[in-house]
Enzyme design. Structure first.
Site, short mmCIF file in Angstrom:
data_model
loop_
_atom_site.label_atom_id
_atom_site.label_comp_id
_atom_site.label_asym_id
_atom_site.label_seq_id
_atom_site.Cartn_x
_atom_site.Cartn_y
_atom_site.Cartn_z
N LEU A 1 -29.61 39.76 22.39
CA LEU A 1 -31.04 39.95 22.12
C LEU A 1 -31.78 38.60 22.21
O LEU A 1 -32.75 38.45 22.93
CB LEU A 1 -31.21 40.57 20.72
CG LEU A 1 -32.63 40.76 20.19
CD1 LEU A 1 -33.43 41.73 21.08
CD2 LEU A 1 -32.61 41.29 18.75
N GLU B 1 -28.80 37.49 12.63
CA GLU B 1 -29.17 38.88 12.31
C GLU B 1 -30.46 38.92 11.47
O GLU B 1 -30.64 39.75 10.59
CB GLU B 1 -28.02 39.66 11.68
CG GLU B 1 -26.81 39.69 12.62
CD GLU B 1 -25.87 40.86 12.44
OE1 GLU B 1 -26.26 41.86 11.83
OE2 GLU B 1 -24.73 40.76 12.95
N THR C 1 -33.40 35.76 10.08
CA THR C 1 -33.40 34.68 9.07
C THR C 1 -33.85 35.24 7.72
O THR C 1 -34.40 36.35 7.64
CB THR C 1 -34.38 33.56 9.48
OG1 THR C 1 -35.71 34.11 9.48
CG2 THR C 1 -34.05 32.97 10.84
#
Ligand SMILES: Cc1cc2nc3c(=O)[nH]c(=O)nc-3n(C[C@H](O)[C@H](O)[C@H](O)COP(=O)(O)OP(=O)(O)OC[C@H]3O[C@@H](n4cnc5c(N)ncnc54)[C@H](O)[C@@H]3O)c2cc1C
Length: 404
Positions: free
Chosen positions: A146, A385, A387
Protein backbone atom coordinates in the site's frame (compact mmCIF):
# COMPACT_ATOMS: atom_id res chain seq x y z
CA UNK A 1 -11.37 -23.38 18.35
CA UNK A 2 -12.15 -25.53 15.36
CA UNK A 3 -10.11 -28.69 14.70
CA UNK A 4 -7.08 -28.06 12.55
CA UNK A 5 -8.26 -30.12 9.62
CA UNK A 6 -5.79 -28.35 7.39
CA UNK A 7 -2.83 -29.83 9.19
CA UNK A 8 -0.91 -32.62 7.52
CA UNK A 9 -1.11 -31.13 4.07
CA UNK A 10 0.69 -33.33 1.58
CA UNK A 11 2.75 -30.42 0.24
CA UNK A 12 4.88 -30.46 3.41
CA UNK A 13 7.91 -32.76 3.60
CA UNK A 14 7.54 -35.73 5.96
CA UNK A 15 10.16 -34.35 8.40
CA UNK A 16 8.03 -31.26 8.97
CA UNK A 17 4.88 -33.22 9.54
CA UNK A 18 6.05 -34.67 12.85
CA UNK A 19 4.85 -31.50 14.55
CA UNK A 20 1.65 -31.57 12.55
CA UNK A 21 0.89 -35.04 13.84
CA UNK A 22 1.49 -33.89 17.39
CA UNK A 23 -0.78 -30.93 16.74
CA UNK A 24 -3.44 -33.11 15.22
CA UNK A 25 -3.69 -34.95 18.55
CA UNK A 26 -4.13 -31.68 20.36
CA UNK A 27 -6.48 -29.82 18.16
CA UNK A 28 -9.62 -29.85 20.24
CA UNK A 29 -8.52 -27.47 22.94
CA UNK A 30 -7.16 -23.99 22.81
CA UNK A 31 -4.90 -24.69 25.77
CA UNK A 32 -3.15 -27.49 23.94
CA UNK A 33 -2.52 -25.32 20.93
CA UNK A 34 -1.20 -22.51 23.11
CA UNK A 35 0.95 -24.99 25.02
CA UNK A 36 2.54 -26.24 21.78
CA UNK A 37 3.29 -22.67 20.72
CA UNK A 38 4.66 -21.83 24.18
CA UNK A 39 7.06 -24.79 24.01
CA UNK A 40 8.14 -23.86 20.49
CA UNK A 41 8.84 -20.29 21.63
CA UNK A 42 10.79 -21.38 24.71
CA UNK A 43 12.75 -24.24 23.18
CA UNK A 44 13.35 -23.12 19.59
CA UNK A 45 12.86 -19.37 19.22
CA UNK A 46 14.21 -17.83 22.42
CA UNK A 47 17.61 -19.56 22.16
CA UNK A 48 17.98 -18.27 18.58
CA UNK A 49 17.14 -14.61 19.21
CA UNK A 50 20.64 -13.15 19.38
CA UNK A 51 21.91 -15.22 16.45
CA UNK A 52 18.97 -14.15 14.27
CA UNK A 53 19.58 -10.49 15.11
CA UNK A 54 23.28 -10.86 14.39
CA UNK A 55 22.77 -12.64 11.06
CA UNK A 56 19.71 -10.56 10.11
CA UNK A 57 18.14 -13.83 8.99
CA UNK A 58 15.96 -16.59 10.41
CA UNK A 59 17.42 -20.06 9.76
CA UNK A 60 15.55 -22.25 7.27
CA UNK A 61 14.96 -25.01 9.79
CA UNK A 62 13.11 -22.58 12.10
CA UNK A 63 11.01 -21.36 9.18
CA UNK A 64 10.22 -24.98 8.30
CA UNK A 65 9.09 -25.66 11.86
CA UNK A 66 6.87 -22.57 11.77
CA UNK A 67 5.27 -23.89 8.61
CA UNK A 68 4.82 -27.30 10.15
CA UNK A 69 3.14 -25.79 13.20
CA UNK A 70 0.62 -24.12 10.90
CA UNK A 71 1.68 -20.59 11.82
CA UNK A 72 1.47 -19.32 8.22
CA UNK A 73 -2.16 -20.39 8.03
CA UNK A 74 -3.57 -19.37 11.42
CA UNK A 75 -6.28 -17.18 9.89
CA UNK A 76 -6.97 -19.05 6.66
CA UNK A 77 -10.13 -21.17 6.34
CA UNK A 78 -9.72 -24.89 6.81
CA UNK A 79 -11.06 -25.55 3.32
CA UNK A 80 -7.83 -24.00 1.99
CA UNK A 81 -5.48 -25.67 4.43
CA UNK A 82 -5.40 -23.18 7.29
CA UNK A 83 -6.32 -23.35 10.96
CA UNK A 84 -9.21 -20.89 10.64
CA UNK A 85 -8.71 -19.54 14.15
CA UNK A 86 -11.14 -17.01 15.51
CA UNK A 87 -9.70 -13.52 15.98
CA UNK A 88 -9.59 -14.12 19.71
CA UNK A 89 -7.66 -17.38 19.33
CA UNK A 90 -5.30 -15.78 16.82
CA UNK A 91 -4.61 -13.01 19.34
CA UNK A 92 -3.89 -15.57 22.07
CA UNK A 93 -1.46 -17.41 19.78
CA UNK A 94 0.25 -14.15 18.83
CA UNK A 95 0.56 -13.16 22.50
CA UNK A 96 2.49 -16.40 23.06
CA UNK A 97 4.69 -15.64 20.06
CA UNK A 98 5.32 -12.17 21.46
CA UNK A 99 7.52 -13.84 24.05
CA UNK A 100 10.19 -14.26 21.36
CA UNK A 101 11.81 -11.58 19.19
CA UNK A 102 9.13 -9.93 17.05
CA UNK A 103 11.18 -10.69 13.93
CA UNK A 104 10.04 -14.32 14.15
CA UNK A 105 6.38 -13.27 13.91
CA UNK A 106 7.14 -11.08 10.96
CA UNK A 107 8.21 -14.14 8.94
CA UNK A 108 4.64 -15.46 8.83
CA UNK A 109 2.73 -12.34 9.95
CA UNK A 110 2.00 -11.09 6.43
CA UNK A 111 0.62 -14.51 5.42
CA UNK A 112 -1.70 -14.50 8.43
CA UNK A 113 -2.75 -10.86 8.20
CA UNK A 114 -2.29 -8.13 5.64
CA UNK A 115 -0.96 -10.44 2.90
CA UNK A 116 -3.82 -12.95 2.90
CA UNK A 117 -6.92 -11.42 4.40
CA UNK A 118 -7.87 -9.33 1.36
CA UNK A 119 -8.01 -12.62 -0.51
CA UNK A 120 -9.95 -14.36 2.27
CA UNK A 121 -12.51 -11.55 2.60
CA UNK A 122 -12.82 -10.28 -0.98
CA UNK A 123 -11.39 -13.05 -3.21
CA UNK A 124 -13.37 -15.08 -5.75
CA UNK A 125 -13.52 -18.84 -5.31
CA UNK A 126 -11.02 -19.27 -8.15
CA UNK A 127 -8.58 -16.82 -6.57
CA UNK A 128 -8.87 -18.51 -3.18
CA UNK A 129 -8.40 -21.99 -4.59
CA UNK A 130 -5.40 -20.85 -6.56
CA UNK A 131 -3.55 -19.01 -3.82
CA UNK A 132 -4.71 -19.77 -0.31
CA UNK A 133 -3.39 -23.34 0.11
CA UNK A 134 0.16 -22.18 -0.71
CA UNK A 135 -0.19 -19.20 1.65
CA UNK A 136 -1.52 -21.39 4.47
CA UNK A 137 1.35 -23.85 4.14
CA UNK A 138 3.95 -21.09 3.88
CA UNK A 139 5.03 -22.25 0.46
CA UNK A 140 4.01 -18.82 -0.85
CA UNK A 141 5.02 -15.78 1.19
CA UNK A 142 2.75 -12.78 0.70
CA UNK A 143 3.21 -9.03 0.97
CA UNK A 144 0.76 -6.14 1.23
CA UNK A 145 1.83 -3.21 -0.90
CA UNK A 146 0.00 0.00 0.00
CA UNK A 147 2.63 2.54 1.13
CA UNK A 148 4.43 4.64 -1.48
CA UNK A 149 7.15 7.28 -1.27
CA UNK A 150 4.47 10.03 -1.39
CA UNK A 151 1.60 8.08 0.21
CA UNK A 152 2.22 6.96 3.78
CA UNK A 153 -0.37 7.96 6.36
CA UNK A 154 -2.38 9.46 3.50
CA UNK A 155 -2.65 6.02 1.95
CA UNK A 156 -5.74 6.92 -0.11
CA UNK A 157 -3.48 9.10 -2.26
CA UNK A 158 -1.60 6.20 -3.90
CA UNK A 159 -0.13 7.11 -7.27
CA UNK A 160 0.76 3.68 -8.62
CA UNK A 161 -1.39 3.42 -11.74
CA UNK A 162 -3.30 0.42 -13.07
CA UNK A 163 -4.51 1.09 -16.61
CA UNK A 164 -6.97 -1.33 -18.17
CA UNK A 165 -5.93 -2.69 -21.59
CA UNK A 166 -8.33 -5.39 -22.70
CA UNK A 167 -8.07 -8.31 -20.31
CA UNK A 168 -5.04 -6.98 -18.40
CA UNK A 169 -4.24 -4.04 -16.15
CA UNK A 170 -0.86 -2.40 -16.73
CA UNK A 171 0.76 -1.37 -13.43
CA UNK A 172 3.30 1.45 -13.12
CA UNK A 173 4.64 2.98 -9.94
CA UNK A 174 6.50 2.09 -6.79
CA UNK A 175 5.79 0.91 -3.27
CA UNK A 176 7.91 1.56 -0.18
CA UNK A 177 8.82 -0.35 3.00
CA UNK A 178 7.01 -3.54 1.99
CA UNK A 179 7.41 -6.27 4.61
CA UNK A 180 8.70 -9.60 3.30
CA UNK A 181 8.91 -8.26 -0.27
CA UNK A 182 12.28 -9.97 -0.70
CA UNK A 183 10.66 -13.35 -0.12
CA UNK A 184 7.15 -12.76 -1.42
CA UNK A 185 5.69 -14.85 -4.20
CA UNK A 186 2.46 -12.83 -4.20
CA UNK A 187 1.73 -9.14 -3.59
CA UNK A 188 -1.62 -7.52 -2.81
CA UNK A 189 -1.10 -4.19 -4.54
CA UNK A 190 -3.30 -1.12 -4.19
CA UNK A 191 -3.20 0.94 -7.41
CA UNK A 192 -5.18 3.77 -8.92
CA UNK A 193 -7.55 2.64 -11.67
CA UNK A 194 -9.43 5.93 -11.93
CA UNK A 195 -7.22 9.02 -11.96
CA UNK A 196 -10.32 11.25 -11.95
CA UNK A 197 -11.82 9.85 -8.75
CA UNK A 198 -10.69 11.50 -5.54
CA UNK A 199 -8.73 9.60 -2.85
CA UNK A 200 -9.65 6.02 -2.09
CA UNK A 201 -12.56 5.95 -4.55
CA UNK A 202 -10.22 5.52 -7.53
CA UNK A 203 -8.13 2.72 -6.04
CA UNK A 204 -8.37 -1.01 -6.82
CA UNK A 205 -6.57 -4.01 -5.34
CA UNK A 206 -4.65 -6.60 -7.35
CA UNK A 207 -3.05 -9.95 -6.72
CA UNK A 208 0.32 -9.64 -8.38
CA UNK A 209 2.58 -12.70 -8.68
CA UNK A 210 6.23 -11.87 -8.21
CA UNK A 211 7.35 -13.46 -11.45
CA UNK A 212 5.46 -11.06 -13.71
CA UNK A 213 7.88 -9.18 -15.99
CA UNK A 214 8.51 -5.59 -14.89
CA UNK A 215 8.17 -6.22 -11.15
CA UNK A 216 11.40 -5.56 -9.26
CA UNK A 217 12.19 -5.73 -5.56
CA UNK A 218 14.85 -3.47 -4.04
CA UNK A 219 17.48 -4.32 -1.45
CA UNK A 220 16.29 -4.76 2.16
CA UNK A 221 16.48 -1.50 4.14
CA UNK A 222 18.73 -1.19 7.19
CA UNK A 223 16.36 -0.80 10.12
CA UNK A 224 16.39 0.25 13.78
CA UNK A 225 15.23 -3.16 15.02
CA UNK A 226 13.64 -6.50 14.23
CA UNK A 227 16.71 -7.76 12.37
CA UNK A 228 15.72 -10.93 10.56
CA UNK A 229 12.57 -9.24 9.23
CA UNK A 230 12.94 -7.30 6.00
CA UNK A 231 11.32 -4.44 4.10
CA UNK A 232 12.02 -3.40 0.52
CA UNK A 233 10.79 -1.12 -2.22
CA UNK A 234 8.80 -2.76 -4.99
CA UNK A 235 8.72 -1.19 -8.45
CA UNK A 236 6.25 -1.84 -11.26
CA UNK A 237 7.21 -1.01 -14.83
CA UNK A 238 4.50 -1.93 -17.31
CA UNK A 239 3.58 -5.01 -15.28
CA UNK A 240 0.71 -6.73 -17.08
CA UNK A 241 -1.63 -8.15 -14.48
CA UNK A 242 -4.52 -10.33 -15.72
CA UNK A 243 -7.88 -8.64 -15.03
CA UNK A 244 -8.98 -11.84 -13.24
CA UNK A 245 -6.38 -10.97 -10.56
CA UNK A 246 -8.29 -7.89 -9.45
CA UNK A 247 -9.38 -8.32 -5.85
CA UNK A 248 -12.92 -7.07 -5.34
CA UNK A 249 -14.67 -4.62 -7.64
CA UNK A 250 -12.90 -1.82 -9.48
CA UNK A 251 -12.66 1.13 -7.06
CA UNK A 252 -12.99 -1.13 -4.01
CA UNK A 253 -9.26 -1.41 -3.33
CA UNK A 254 -9.07 1.14 -0.55
CA UNK A 255 -11.96 -0.55 1.24
CA UNK A 256 -10.09 -3.88 0.87
CA UNK A 257 -7.00 -2.29 2.40
CA UNK A 258 -8.84 -0.67 5.32
CA UNK A 259 -10.82 -3.83 6.12
CA UNK A 260 -7.61 -5.84 6.14
CA UNK A 261 -5.94 -3.26 8.39
CA UNK A 262 -8.79 -3.34 10.95
CA UNK A 263 -8.02 -6.98 11.45
CA UNK A 264 -4.25 -6.51 11.29
CA UNK A 265 -4.37 -3.91 14.05
CA UNK A 266 -5.74 -6.46 16.50
CA UNK A 267 -2.98 -8.87 15.54
CA UNK A 268 -0.36 -6.17 16.16
CA UNK A 269 -2.01 -5.26 19.49
CA UNK A 270 -1.73 -8.89 20.58
CA UNK A 271 1.93 -8.88 19.61
CA UNK A 272 2.54 -5.78 21.73
CA UNK A 273 0.87 -7.46 24.71
CA UNK A 274 3.04 -10.57 24.27
CA UNK A 275 6.27 -8.59 24.16
CA UNK A 276 5.23 -6.54 27.21
CA UNK A 277 4.46 -9.69 29.17
CA UNK A 278 7.81 -11.19 28.21
CA UNK A 279 9.62 -8.01 29.26
CA UNK A 280 7.81 -8.15 32.60
CA UNK A 281 8.90 -11.75 33.15
CA UNK A 282 12.49 -10.77 32.34
CA UNK A 283 12.30 -7.73 34.65
CA UNK A 284 10.86 -9.66 37.59
CA UNK A 285 13.56 -12.36 37.27
CA UNK A 286 16.33 -9.79 37.01
CA UNK A 287 15.04 -7.64 39.86
CA UNK A 288 14.89 -10.69 42.13
CA UNK A 289 18.46 -11.67 41.32
CA UNK A 290 20.26 -8.33 41.09
CA UNK A 291 21.46 -7.06 44.49
CA UNK A 292 22.33 -3.48 45.45
CA UNK A 293 22.67 -1.98 48.92
CA UNK A 294 22.74 -5.56 50.19
CA UNK A 295 19.31 -6.53 48.90
CA UNK A 296 17.51 -7.55 45.73
CA UNK A 297 16.50 -4.49 43.73
CA UNK A 298 12.98 -6.02 43.65
CA UNK A 299 12.65 -5.02 47.31
CA UNK A 300 12.91 -1.31 46.49
CA UNK A 301 9.49 0.25 46.21
CA UNK A 302 10.61 2.57 43.40
CA UNK A 303 11.48 -0.52 41.34
CA UNK A 304 8.21 -2.14 42.38
CA UNK A 305 6.43 0.99 41.17
CA UNK A 306 7.86 0.48 37.67
CA UNK A 307 6.85 -3.18 37.72
CA UNK A 308 3.35 -2.27 38.87
CA UNK A 309 2.93 0.32 36.12
CA UNK A 310 4.09 -2.15 33.47
CA UNK A 311 1.82 -4.89 34.74
CA UNK A 312 -1.22 -2.64 34.96
CA UNK A 313 -0.77 -1.37 31.43
CA UNK A 314 -0.09 -4.84 30.02
CA UNK A 315 -3.25 -6.15 31.67
CA UNK A 316 -5.28 -3.25 30.27
CA UNK A 317 -3.94 -3.80 26.75
CA UNK A 318 -4.61 -7.55 26.97
CA UNK A 319 -8.20 -6.94 28.06
CA UNK A 320 -8.84 -4.31 25.36
CA UNK A 321 -7.32 -6.47 22.62
CA UNK A 322 -9.23 -9.63 23.52
CA UNK A 323 -12.52 -7.81 24.07
CA UNK A 324 -12.16 -6.15 20.66
CA UNK A 325 -11.28 -9.50 19.06
CA UNK A 326 -14.39 -11.10 20.57
CA UNK A 327 -16.52 -8.25 19.21
CA UNK A 328 -15.08 -8.85 15.76
CA UNK A 329 -15.74 -12.58 16.08
CA UNK A 330 -19.34 -11.70 16.93
CA UNK A 331 -19.62 -9.82 13.65
CA UNK A 332 -19.45 -6.28 15.03
CA UNK A 333 -17.68 -3.45 13.26
CA UNK A 334 -14.46 -2.91 15.25
CA UNK A 335 -12.82 -0.09 13.32
CA UNK A 336 -12.82 2.03 16.48
CA UNK A 337 -11.87 -0.77 18.87
CA UNK A 338 -9.06 -2.09 16.64
CA UNK A 339 -7.58 1.40 16.32
CA UNK A 340 -7.90 1.96 20.08
CA UNK A 341 -6.29 -1.40 20.87
CA UNK A 342 -3.41 -0.79 18.46
CA UNK A 343 -2.91 2.76 19.72
CA UNK A 344 -2.91 1.79 23.36
CA UNK A 345 -1.00 -1.49 23.09
CA UNK A 346 1.77 -0.12 20.88
CA UNK A 347 2.29 2.94 23.07
CA UNK A 348 2.08 0.72 26.14
CA UNK A 349 4.82 -1.66 24.98
CA UNK A 350 7.05 1.34 24.25
CA UNK A 351 6.64 2.51 27.84
CA UNK A 352 7.18 -1.02 29.19
CA UNK A 353 10.35 -1.49 27.12
CA UNK A 354 11.64 1.85 28.37
CA UNK A 355 11.02 0.88 32.00
CA UNK A 356 12.60 -2.53 31.36
CA UNK A 357 15.84 -0.79 30.31
CA UNK A 358 15.61 1.24 33.53
CA UNK A 359 15.06 -1.79 35.75
CA UNK A 360 18.03 -3.56 34.16
CA UNK A 361 20.18 -0.43 34.62
CA UNK A 362 23.42 -0.58 32.63
CA UNK A 363 22.63 -4.19 31.71
CA UNK A 364 19.52 -2.89 29.96
CA UNK A 365 21.69 -0.78 27.68
CA UNK A 366 24.21 -3.41 26.62
CA UNK A 367 23.45 -6.10 24.07
CA UNK A 368 24.04 -9.26 26.12
CA UNK A 369 20.73 -9.14 27.98
CA UNK A 370 18.58 -8.56 24.92
CA UNK A 371 16.57 -5.78 26.56
CA UNK A 372 17.97 -3.00 24.39
CA UNK A 373 17.18 -5.15 21.34
CA UNK A 374 13.51 -5.43 22.35
CA UNK A 375 13.46 -1.69 23.11
CA UNK A 376 14.43 -1.08 19.48
CA UNK A 377 12.22 -3.88 18.14
CA UNK A 378 8.98 -2.51 19.59
CA UNK A 379 9.43 1.03 18.26
CA UNK A 380 7.91 0.12 14.90
CA UNK A 381 4.60 -0.93 16.43
CA UNK A 382 3.70 2.76 16.85
CA UNK A 383 4.36 3.41 13.17
CA UNK A 384 3.23 0.65 10.81
CA UNK A 385 -0.33 -0.39 10.03
CA UNK A 386 -1.17 3.24 10.87
CA UNK A 387 0.85 5.53 13.12
CA UNK A 388 -0.42 6.39 16.61
CA UNK A 389 -1.61 9.74 15.24
CA UNK A 390 -3.60 8.01 12.52
CA UNK A 391 -5.15 5.70 15.14
CA UNK A 392 -6.14 8.82 17.10
CA UNK A 393 -7.73 10.29 13.97
CA UNK A 394 -9.69 7.05 13.40
CA UNK A 395 -10.74 6.75 17.06
CA UNK A 396 -11.98 10.35 17.16
CA UNK A 397 -13.81 10.05 13.82
CA UNK A 398 -15.53 6.79 14.81
CA UNK A 399 -16.38 8.07 18.30
CA UNK A 400 -18.03 11.17 16.83
CA UNK A 401 -19.90 8.98 14.31
CA UNK A 402 -21.22 6.90 17.17
CA UNK A 403 -22.15 9.99 19.13
CA UNK A 404 -19.80 9.25 22.00
C1 LIG B 1 9.27 -1.91 9.31
C2 LIG B 1 8.18 -1.37 8.45
C3 LIG B 1 7.30 -2.27 7.85
C4 LIG B 1 6.29 -1.81 7.01
N1 LIG B 1 5.52 -2.70 6.31
C5 LIG B 1 4.63 -2.24 5.39
C6 LIG B 1 3.94 -3.15 4.54
O1 LIG B 1 4.12 -4.37 4.63
N2 LIG B 1 3.08 -2.64 3.63
C7 LIG B 1 2.86 -1.32 3.48
O2 LIG B 1 2.07 -0.93 2.63
N3 LIG B 1 3.52 -0.42 4.27
C8 LIG B 1 4.40 -0.84 5.20
N4 LIG B 1 5.10 0.04 5.98
C9 LIG B 1 4.85 1.45 5.84
C10 LIG B 1 4.14 2.05 7.05
O3 LIG B 1 2.80 1.59 7.11
C11 LIG B 1 4.25 3.57 6.97
O4 LIG B 1 5.61 3.90 7.23
C12 LIG B 1 3.34 4.29 7.95
O5 LIG B 1 1.99 4.11 7.59
C13 LIG B 1 3.63 5.79 8.06
O6 LIG B 1 3.75 6.37 6.80
P1 LIG B 1 5.05 7.28 6.50
O7 LIG B 1 6.24 6.48 6.86
O8 LIG B 1 4.94 7.77 5.10
O9 LIG B 1 4.94 8.46 7.51
P2 LIG B 1 4.15 9.84 7.27
O10 LIG B 1 2.77 9.56 6.80
O11 LIG B 1 4.99 10.77 6.45
O12 LIG B 1 4.05 10.40 8.75
C14 LIG B 1 5.07 11.18 9.36
C15 LIG B 1 4.51 11.74 10.67
O13 LIG B 1 3.36 12.60 10.39
C16 LIG B 1 2.24 12.15 11.14
N5 LIG B 1 1.01 12.39 10.39
C17 LIG B 1 0.77 12.12 9.08
N6 LIG B 1 -0.49 12.44 8.77
C18 LIG B 1 -1.07 12.93 9.91
C19 LIG B 1 -2.38 13.41 10.24
N7 LIG B 1 -3.37 13.46 9.36
N8 LIG B 1 -2.59 13.83 11.51
C20 LIG B 1 -1.61 13.75 12.45
N9 LIG B 1 -0.37 13.30 12.18
C21 LIG B 1 -0.09 12.89 10.93
C22 LIG B 1 2.49 10.67 11.36
O14 LIG B 1 1.72 10.16 12.45
C23 LIG B 1 3.98 10.66 11.61
O15 LIG B 1 4.21 11.02 12.94
C24 LIG B 1 6.13 -0.41 6.82
C25 LIG B 1 7.00 0.48 7.44
C26 LIG B 1 8.04 0.01 8.20
C27 LIG B 1 9.01 1.01 8.79
Amino acid sequence: MRPAAGFGKPCLPARERVLLDLMALDTDTRDQLLGAIRRFVAERLRPMEAAVAEADAIPDDILAEMKALGLYGLSIPEAYGGLDLSMEDECLVVMELGRASPAFRSAFGTNVGIGSQGLVMFGTEDQKTRWLPGIASGETVTSFALTEPEAGSDSASVRTKATREGDVYVLNGSKRYITNANKAGLFTVMARTNPEAKGGAGVSAFLVPRDLPGLTVGKPEKKMGQQGAHICDVTFEDVRVPAENRLGAEGEGFKVAMTVLDRGRLHISAMCVGVAERLLTDCVAYAAERKQFGQAIASFQLVQGMIADCKTEALAARALTLESARKRDAGENVTLEAAAAKYYASEMVGRVADKAVQIFGGAGYVADYGIERLYRDVRIFRIYEGTSQIQQVVIARETMKRGG
